[in-house]
Every structure is written in C-alpha cells, then in structure tokens.
Design an enzyme around this catalytic site. Structure first.
Site, PDB file in Angstrom:
ATOM      1  N   GLU A   1     -91.001  73.961 -16.224  1.00  0.00           N
ATOM      2  CA  GLU A   1     -90.359  75.254 -16.055  1.00  0.00           C
ATOM      3  C   GLU A   1     -91.513  76.214 -15.779  1.00  0.00           C
ATOM      4  O   GLU A   1     -92.227  76.617 -16.701  1.00  0.00           O
ATOM      5  CB  GLU A   1     -89.592  75.654 -17.311  1.00  0.00           C
ATOM      6  CG  GLU A   1     -88.848  76.968 -17.145  1.00  0.00           C
ATOM      7  CD  GLU A   1     -88.157  77.418 -18.422  1.00  0.00           C
ATOM      8  OE1 GLU A   1     -87.080  78.034 -18.327  1.00  0.00           O
ATOM      9  OE2 GLU A   1     -88.697  77.170 -19.516  1.00  0.00           O
TER      10      GLU A   1
ATOM     11  N   ASP B   1     -90.688  73.140 -21.356  1.00  0.00           N
ATOM     12  CA  ASP B   1     -90.196  74.500 -21.490  1.00  0.00           C
ATOM     13  C   ASP B   1     -91.358  75.495 -21.343  1.00  0.00           C
ATOM     14  O   ASP B   1     -92.430  75.298 -21.920  1.00  0.00           O
ATOM     15  CB  ASP B   1     -89.536  74.640 -22.865  1.00  0.00           C
ATOM     16  CG  ASP B   1     -88.931  75.998 -23.093  1.00  0.00           C
ATOM     17  OD1 ASP B   1     -87.988  76.348 -22.366  1.00  0.00           O
ATOM     18  OD2 ASP B   1     -89.402  76.707 -24.006  1.00  0.00           O
TER      19      ASP B   1
END
Length: 701
Positions: free
Chosen positions: A396, A359
């Site tokens: 990401e 993330d």
C-alpha cells in the site's frame, strides 16, 4: 520421552558424560544457558528454550504462570553468564507446556527524552511469541496484560504444494475473517461462524466464484478490545485488526476451537485446502505501527525492551506518527529489519503463506528520522530474500504522513502496488466526470505511465475500485457522501473524497429506475475491472451487493454494518452470476491479462479507440473509451481479440468497431440488456449503438 511432560529430570551426571557444563538451579528449577540464536520460546525434548534480546536492558527476568493464572508460580532472573552480547537465553527443564504461560520483566535506564522508558514492574510479552494467552474469546477485555504460550508445530502438510499462480492469472478477493461468515445468514453452525473454519467451509463458494487468491485482513494477534468504546449502547471495537499485539502469533479468537499449544492449526488447514483448490492466500500485515500507541498508550512489548530502537522517536523522545495510529515502527533499524524478516519467513515456512500485503508500506521506506530513503534496505532485503522468493509482495504505497509513492515505490522488480490511481481515475470516469478519459485509458491498459518494464510493467499494478477502507462497490453508487455517524466521531472520520455517485437518490430506495441504474453501474465497474491489465482485486460481498450503509470507515463496527448478509446472494443472484461470468471471461482470454505473441493479422497488443476505430478522444467532453486487446496464444491457435466498449455518457452514442481481417465480432456482454451475459452467436455488423452508461464487450470469432 514425552516433550510436554518429561518423566524424569536430566541429571548432572548425564551432562558430565557428554562433557557439558552442569545444570544450574534457580528458584528450585534446573536451568542451563540456552540457544542464543533461537528467538522466542521453543519446546525441546528436555525442556523449553527461552531467548530474548534487548540492547539497553540491565537485567531480564522470566516469569512462568500456570494457564489462566495472573500470579507467576516462579520468577527466574537470567544470570549474567546467560547473556551473550544483548541476548539472554535459558533452558528451563521439566516444564509442562500444556499448563504453562510466560512473560518477562525487563529493567534498564529511565530517560524518556533519550527514549529509555524501562519499567521492571511491567509484564512484557515476548515479541517472538507464537501464541498469546487470554485472547481466545472475542470481545473479552484483556487490560493489556498479555502472557505467551509455547507452541508445538505438529501440523502435517503432507505433499502439499503451493499454487504459485502467475500474477497475470490472479484475481484477489479481500476478506475479513470474522465478517465473512459471522452472520447467521452464512448458514454455518454457530461454533464456526466468524472463524478460519468458517472460510474453509465456504471454499466451494469461492471456487465457484472463480477467484484465485484470498487476501485476509489482519490475522496476527490483535486485541479487538484495546480501543473499546460504547456508543449509546452499541459497542465499538478494533474490528479490522490493524493494531498488532504480536507478529508471530495467529489471532486466537479466529479459531473455532481452543488450540492450546497448537495455535494456528486451523489457519494452516484453511491455507492447505485453499491451495489444494488452486487459491492462494495473502496476509495483510501491519509493520508500520503496533498496538502500543503513543506516550499515553499501553506498555506491554517493544516499549519495555528497546523503545528507542523499535519506534521512530522525535529528538525529545516523543513518537513520530506517520501511521496515524500513535506510533511508527523504526523498520529500517537493523534490529527491526531482522525481526520483520524472521516474521515473514516464519509465516512462509510454518503456514505456507503465498503473499503479503503491507499496510502503509511507504513507512517501510522511511529512515530512522522519518525521511524517505532512496534505497530502503528493508524493502531490498525482502525483495531478494531466498525464503520469500516465490511470495507476492504487495505495497500500500502511501502512509498517513503524506508520502504517496504509487508508481514510484522501490520495486526491485518484485514489489507490486495497490494502484490507488486506478481506483480514483476509474471511479471518476465511470460516473461520467469530464476530462477523465485519458487517465482511464492508461489505467485500463496497465498504467504504463506509472509502471516501467523495470518495475514489472502492468504486473506491478493491483487494480481495485474498492477495498475494506472506503465504500463498498454497492455503496459507491448509492451514496454521494459518507455516513459514518455510528463511529462516534461526528462523521469527521473517513475520506471525504470518494468519487462516488448516488444515481439521483441518497441511500437505499424503492425507485426501480434508480435501482436498475445502480445495478448497471456496478456491472459496468466490474466488467471494466476484469478487462484491465494488472491484477484485479475486489472486496468480499461486492459480488452480491454487500452494503455498509454508506460507512466508508467501518474499522470499529463489529455488527451488521461490516458483516456479510448472505441473504443478499439470493436477492442479487443476477449480480453474482455476472461477477462469476466476468472472472471466468477474464481467465478465458489471455490477451486481456498479458502481452501475447504478436497477432497473426498484425493488430497491436493493445489499442485505444474513440467512437471511430483507432481515433481516441481524450477531450474534456469525452465519455467513451474503446480498448482492444489482441495477440496469439500459440502457433496453432487463432488470435485472441477482445474489444471493450465503455460509454459513461448519459445519452446513447454511435460507435464503429475496428474491422478485423478474416474475423467477425460477436457480442459477449451488454450491461444495458436485461440479460447482460449474452455470448451472442450471430456476428455484429455495422455501427453499434451504445446505450447510456453501459459497457459492451465483443470477441473476434
């Protein structure tokens, strides 16, 4: 000797016999210096080894609790002689780990401007704890007071092998553990709904669908009640789980049974059985920030150990917030690097995890002052770590601080990226925006403008049209605007730039023409995704029309906004069948997924076409793309040739297919047809009429 309940104490005479130093006594307990290179709490045959480190602490005290108790039954200060460097280690003998929880108190300097905020009155959770106590019941407030438990790793993996599926053969299904099966419509027993076991019992469904990887949204221990709010009687919580409490511990509320001292066994069983069904398991991991928040946030772990090491701090001692969640982990500090590496190695060796999605991964490439690094040591170390050698590393490639690295994330020929440009460019093209055909063509053929051979070419691209963050695929064609009112932020949260289209009516409708168009748009999108180079990913429930009512930021919605309604599977069985067909179609045609040996009839590996063969039109008014994939799977096999025709125009178009030597075209898919999966045996000849907003797929016979 029973490891959990030693039947006799280890005598000093025994230690003398083996020339070991005699045992010490602290508060009536036999202790001795422990194993300094064994972080966390580890059960050993004669006791428990406790090891923790802090550079700036002046003293550390171990607190032991009976299970469920709030007051310790003993406090054991680490003697100065039990410290080597910055590491404190102690073996405590004769402990019953079935009735044991532990925490620490850490003392040290207090100078907030320099980042020192030690507080010896606070209980500190071991960052290396393998299980967190008091979190087993979903929705129960913890008041930020965490204890840890000692875990026994007794799960038998037998001769289990990981699938090691090549990237080009992977189809990822993004899944929230609770939301996947918590609704009664899942048909599961009450005690397994919303758990790892709930997913395990749905493995036949996943296998039938055809996906080859499950990407689980955060399963590390998090406290869903950490930001609990009440909105007109509707509780809001940290449903998604992107605020990690402990990186080495599984979220105990995701287990269907209490796993006292065996935490994680249900997750291990799920991973083992998914692997046995040739489905890999990736974990969504959050190393960019923690649940401790900013200066006003809770204080329970890293803040109480080495606040100025674990977090990026401003010159005045405040928290940089590149995560948008209050703090930012100082990932490239050597101490934090080591913790992250040890964590990932633990999940690979103890849980056999097949991959990780990071993330806000650009934070992992920021220096201690927040500036981007050209060659981030953490990213390089993970890329070359031998234990992680076979796992997928997925970034990401952006963060809340404005750093956007899609196409430029440091890859070391290992890292893959969530291709945000695929999502945005394809959404715009598929809904009919002008001047988008050129960008869409690049995305479909593997984004060669973004990914070079040194980055792994198209294998570096994770292609997706939707994910947990944003509209579902159903909502993408049902809403022009986000509808996040239930989040209690006056609809100011969530992204305003969705590239969505409501097909003429905002929200759900009974208008059959609008419903028919929306279903066709969904099938167009999914057919294109499955016929794009790179690794495709889609969100759980897309296959049967799951909706979040237009909420594009459902992070706090532990209710039917986020939960899958499995009744939709019956209502949209045709959509499920189409998704299933397209996944298997992709896997049957290697020319789509990868570059094969040269075509025997001299066709290019991939080519882009307009309404006329080999004449692409990237003009402002162009709404058509033809993409042809071709190659030879082997010497004794015919060429695999697939032509994908995409008309995003609102009127019919006439197109011509390329002439294929020794072959004819057969129609496999037509999303405009009442039965879009055709596999028509008769050859297709002459000009083709592409109906408005439709996709056709042809295969050379």
């Amino acid at each position: 000797m029973n490891e959990e309940k030693p039947v006799s104490k280890v005598s000093n005479e025994m230690y003398n016999k083996f020339h070991m130093p005699p045992l010490d006594k602290i508060s009536g307990f036999d202790v001795r210096p422990g194993f300094y290179d064994m972080n966390g709490a580890t059960a050993i045959p004669t006791g428990v080894n406790f090891t923790i480190h802090s550079k700036h602490a002046t003293s550390v005290t171990l607190l032991l609790f009976h299970s469920g108790e709030t007051e310790p039954f003993v406090e054991l200060p680490f003697p100065e002689t039990y410290r080597i460097g910055n590491v404190y280690s102690m073996i405590v003998f004769d402990l019953d780990i079935t009735d044991l929880e532990y925490a620490y108190k850490v003392d040290g300097p207090y100078d907030p401007k320099r980042g020192y905020i030690f507080d010896k009155t606070k209980l500190i959770l071991d960052p290396y704890a393998k299980a967190v106590a008091g979190q087993a019941d979903w929705g129960t407030p913890s008041d930020y007071v965490y204890h840890a438990r000692v875990v026994k790793n007794t799960f038998d993996w037998g001769d289990a092998k990981q699938p090691l599926i090549p990237s080009e053969d992977v189809v990822i299904y993004e899944t929230h553990v609770r939301g996947f099966s918590i609704d009664k419509s899942s048909g599961l027993d009450d005690n397994v709904r919303g758990t790892f076991e709930g997913i395990r019992q749905k493995i036949p469904y996943l296998k039938d669908l055809g996906i080859t990887a499950v990407e689980l949204m955060p399963v590390f221990e998090f406290d869903e009640m950490l930001s609990h709010r009440d909105f007109y009687g509707r509780p809001l919580c940290d449903y998604w789980g992107y605020n990690t409490v402990c990186y080495f511990a599984p979220n105990t509320s995701y287990a269907s049974t209490r796993e006292h001292n065996h935490e994680g066994e249900e997750l291990k069983r799920l991973i083992k059985e998914l692997n046995e069904n040739n489905i890999e398991v990736y974990l969504d991991v959050v190393f960019n920030h923690t649940a401790e928040g900013n200066e006003k946030g809770p204080f329970f772990s890293f803040k109480g150990l080495d606040n100025n090491i674990y977090y990026m701090l401003t010159p005045d001692g405040y928290y940089y917030n590149f995560s948008g969640c209050g703090n930012t982990m100082n990932c490239n500090h050597p101490i934090v690097q080591e913790m992250i590496v040890e964590c990932l190695r633990y999940w690979v060796t103890e849980y056999r995890v097949d991959g990780f999605r990071f993330d806000l991964a650009t934070i992992l490439g920021r220096n201690e002052d927040g500036s981007p690094m050209a060659n981030p040591p953490l990213l390089q170390r993970l890329a070359y770590d031998p234990i992680l050698g076979d796992v997928k590393l997925i970034a990401e490639a952006w963060d809340a601080g404005g750093m956007y690295q899609v196409g430029s994330f440091p890859s070391y020929h290992r890292w893959k990226e969530w291709n945000g440009k695929y999502r945005d460019d394809m959404r715009s093209f598929l809904k009919g925006d002008g001047s988008t055909a050129g960008a869409a063509a690049q995305r479909i053929i593997g984004s060669p403008d973004l990914y070079s051979e040194s980055q792994g070419s198209y294998n570096a691209s994770i292609n997706f049209l939707d994910c947990h963050d944003g509209f579902t695929l159903h909502d993408l064609y049902t809403y022009n605007e986000k509808h996040n009112e239930d989040n209690n932020w006056n609809n100011t949260d969530g992204d305003n730039n969705n590239h969505s289209w409501n097909c003429g009516f905002e929200g759900e409708t009974t208008d059959e023409d609008v419903i028919r168009l929306r279903k066709r748009m969904i099938k167009n999108a999914f057919a294109t995704l499955m016929c794009s180079r790179g690794t495709p990913m889609f969100l759980m429930g897309d296959e049967f029309g799951n909706s979040q009512g237009g909420n594009n930021n459902a992070y706090c919605q532990d209710n039917n906004i986020s939960w899958l309604n499995w009744n939709d599977l019956d209502e949209n069985k045709d959509q499920y069948d189409f998704f299933k067909y397209m996944i298997h179609f992709r896997l049957r045609h290697p020319a789509i997924r990868k570059k094969l040996s040269p075509s025997k009839i001299g066709l290019p590996d991939v080519s882009v076409h307009g309404t006329e063969p080999f004449r692409p039109d990237y003009g402002a008014d162009s709404h058509y793309l033809g993409i042809m994939f071709a190659g030879s799977p082997g010497e004794d096999e015919h060429d695999d040739i697939v032509y994908v025709a995409i008309n995003t125009f609102w009127n019919p178009l006439h197109i011509s297919l390329p002439t294929i030597q020794y072959s004819s075209w057969k129609l496999a898919v037509d999303t405009f047809a009442d039965e879009p999966v055709l596999d028509t045996p008769a050859p297709v000849v002459g000009d083709i009429v592409m109906q408005p907003r439709s996709v056709k797929i042809f295969v050379a016979d």
